[in-house]
Design a protein around this motif. Sequence first.
Motif, short mmCIF file in Angstrom:
data_model
loop_
_atom_site.label_atom_id
_atom_site.label_comp_id
_atom_site.label_asym_id
_atom_site.label_seq_id
_atom_site.Cartn_x
_atom_site.Cartn_y
_atom_site.Cartn_z
N GLU A 1 0.96 4.09 -2.96
CA GLU A 1 0.74 5.51 -2.70
C GLU A 1 1.87 6.36 -3.27
N ALA B 1 1.31 6.54 -6.96
CA ALA B 1 0.14 7.40 -7.22
C ALA B 1 0.53 8.87 -7.13
N ALA B 2 1.40 9.20 -6.19
CA ALA B 2 1.84 10.59 -6.03
C ALA B 2 2.63 11.08 -7.25
N SER C 1 0.83 -1.21 0.00
CA SER C 1 0.00 0.00 0.00
C SER C 1 0.86 1.25 0.00
N THR C 2 1.93 1.23 0.77
CA THR C 2 2.84 2.38 0.80
C THR C 2 3.47 2.59 -0.57
#
Length: 213
Positions: free
Chosen positions: A24, A27-28, A20-21
Motif C-alpha cells: 500500500e 502504491a501510494a 500488504s502494508t
Amino acid sequence: MGGQPRFTVGLTGGIGSGKSTVAELFAARGVTIVDTDQIAHSLTAPGGAAMADIVSQFGPEYADATGALDRARMRQLVFADAAAKTRLEAILHPRIRAATEAATAAATGCYVMLAIPLLVESGSWRARVTRVLAVDCAETVQLARVMARNHLPEAQVRAIMAAQATRQQRLDAADDVITNDAGLDALTPQIERLHQLYLTFSTGMAPNGPQRL
C-alpha cells in the motif's frame, strides 16, 4: 514502454510480516501493484476461470454453495496430501502467471511490484522479476500479529509458518530487505529510500547490489 521489459520488483515475506502494508505504501507513490493472491482468489471465485478444472479434478465438494472454492476443505487436503497440492498448483499456477504477465504489460505505474507471498517457495518466480524485496520481522512478531489478526491458536500459526520458506531462506533470496518490526514511523523512510532507488533503476540504470534498509 516501446517494447522494453518493465522494471519489476517481487515483494515477498512470511505470513504476518506486513507485505500488504508495504504494498500500500508503494502504491501510494504511484507504483502498480500486481497481487498474485488477489489473482488466485479471482480464479477461484464463483465462475472463476479455474473452478471447472478444480471441480473436475477434486470433486464438487470442493466448491461451496456459491460455486467458489471451499478454501478450508482444500487447505486441509493439500496440507495432508502433497500429490493433491501438486495437482492444484498445476491448475492454478499457469493461470496466475498468465494473468500476472497481462497485468504487468498493462501497468501504467512508474514501475511494477508483484506481491508474491510464495516467491521463494515456488522457485520459478525469481527469474520473472528484476529484483526481490523481502519484508522481514522477528518470528515472534509474525506469530503475535497473525494470532491477533486471524484469531488462530499459536500451534496453527506455527504450522503455517513451518510450511513456508524460513526467514533465512527469504533473506538469502532477497536483493533488498525492509525491516518491519517497529511500526509505520520506522517503515515509511525505508519505503521512500527504496522507492527512489527503484525509480533510478526503472529509468535504465543497472541495479547495483543489495540494499538492507
